[in-house]
Motif scaffolding. Structure first.
Motif, PDB file in Angstrom:
ATOM      1  N   SER A  50      -6.841  10.208  10.007  1.00 36.45           N
ATOM      2  CA  SER A  50      -7.828  11.041  11.564  1.00 36.45           C
ATOM      3  C   SER A  50      -7.047  12.647  11.665  1.00 36.45           C
ATOM      4  CB  SER A  50      -7.513   9.739  12.400  1.00 36.45           C
ATOM      5  OG  SER A  50      -8.539  10.208  13.815  1.00 36.45           O
TER       6      SER A  50
ATOM      7  N   TYR B 252      -7.338   6.817  15.213  1.00 31.45           N
ATOM      8  CA  TYR B 252      -6.852   6.852  13.868  1.00 31.45           C
ATOM      9  C   TYR B 252      -7.000   5.413  14.168  1.00 31.45           C
ATOM     10  CZ  TYR B 252      -4.515   4.777   9.493  1.00 31.45           C
ATOM     11  OH  TYR B 252      -4.053   3.826   8.589  1.00 31.45           O
TER      12      TYR B 252
ATOM     13  N   PHE C  44     -12.544  12.164   9.369  1.00 27.78           N
ATOM     14  CA  PHE C  44     -11.371  11.023   9.069  1.00 27.78           C
ATOM     15  C   PHE C  44     -11.976  10.316   8.245  1.00 27.78           C
ATOM     16  CE2 PHE C  44     -13.793  11.084  13.779  1.00 27.78           C
ATOM     17  CZ  PHE C  44     -12.700  10.983  14.109  1.00 27.78           C
TER      18      PHE C  44
END
Length: 343
Positions: free
Chosen positions: A283, A301, A322
């Motif tokens: 992330s 995350y 991400f």
């Protein structure tokens, strides 16, 4: 998406890998004049902090920035026995404890993000982090009774801060503050402030994956930031351009141990008190301030890509991407304005 071997084409890739050491003053020419630079690195908050600054005052400025970083580490490290944070953890359940301005600010920010993310970022799970011991020589899976004791406690709701007196009180004996998910971000911000106060207009810092940019490179181009492939150590998955921004990545490859073929990484989901497993393996957050980027990279995350994307797109001045466990890349809508490229 295809993979590409990591090519160190700018200083950022050297910094990204944490390879800079104290090199002394260097001189080189840009398009108009000779420019001095200074590079150095130290281990702070359990990670290698590297930096390069450009300008006549680069050596003195960077040394002052690192001095500020060490000062803050002595306030908020849980690994320094007599740190202010450890004093708070020892005393705040029994009485109100006065905080320094620095520690008050960081705890207040951490609690803000705990509430914003519904506890995905929870600075009060220090006991859980201790039980796992990930990144130490005694990493282990905690016993079931420990897991059952700490999961879903939402102890961030049991921390009382008094703005007027700058005091803190724990309302639950199970609270233990750990600022590892936000502390590096704050230190990077403070280092950048010192550099600016010293007249530095071009600098780059890397705090164990937190990349802080000040101004542009001396040729007026933005800094090129490479993001590691979470499954291949010597490859990058994406790159972007940044100036006066911070780029922070959280991934399951940073600290972990393997037991019976299963990887247990250091990003703990406060609801399960197990390493987060919501489909994201990396992330990355891009925004102005490191303290925000640091907190959000951990929280997103843990949230997983769908909730994370929705959260980031609700915030002004924040972009993210991400990488899912199948290597699919999810990006927020404004990221393409930052020269984002998947490698």
């Amino acid at each position: 998406m295809f993979k590409k071997k990591l090519i160190i084409i700018t200083m950022i890739f050297v910094l990204f890998l944490g390879l800079i050491s104290c090199m002394g003053i260097n001189k080189f020419k840009n398009t108009k004049e000779e420019v001095e630079s200074y590079e150095m690195s130290e281990k702070i908050l359990g990670t290698v902090v590297s930096g390069v600054a450009y300008g006549k005052n680069s050596k003195e400025a960077l040394e002052k920035a690192f001095k500020r970083a060490n000062y803050i580490e002595n306030i908020m490290s849980v690994n320094i026995k007599d740190s202010e944070l450890n004093k708070v953890n020892e005393e705040a359940f029994n009485k109100d404890v006065k905080l320094s301005n620095e520690l008050y600010y960081v705890i207040d920010k951490a609690l803000y993000y705990a509430n914003l993310t519904n506890g995905a970022l929870d600075p009060t799970i220090g006991h859980v982090i201790d039980e796992w011991g990930i990144g130490t020589d005694h990493a282990k899976i905690p016993e079931k009774d420990v897991i059952n004791k700490y999961k879903s406690l939402e102890n961030y709701k049991n921390v009382k801060l008094n703005l007027n007196t700058k005091e803190i009180k724990f309302l639950n004996e199970n609270v233990k503050l750990d600022l590892g998910a936000i502390g590096k971000g704050y230190i990077g911000d403070e280092m950048r402030i010192v550099l600016k106060e010293e007249g530095i207009q071009s600098a780059l810092l890397n705090l164990g994956g937190n990349v802080v940019t000040l101004g542009t490179k001396i040729n007026n181009e933005k800094w090129s930031i490479g993001i590691r492939n979470p499954k291949e150590e010597n490859e990058i998955s994406a790159s972007l351009k940044a100036s006066n921004e911070v780029v922070v990545t959280s991934g399951n490859y940073e600290r972990y141990f393997i037991k019976d073929g299963i990887r247990y990484h250091h990003i703990i989901d406060p609801k399960t008190v197990y390493p987060a497993k919501n489909g994201v393996v990396s992330s990355t957050i891009i925004t102005k301030d490191g303290i925000d980027a640091d907190a959000l990279s951990t929280a997103t995350y843990i949230l997983g890509s769908e909730k994370a994307k929705k959260l980031i797109e609700s915030l002004d001045g924040v972009e993210a991407f991400f990488i899912k466990d199948n290597m699919e890349v999810i990006v927020t809508k404004g990221l393409n304005n930052k020269g984002f490229r998947v490698r």
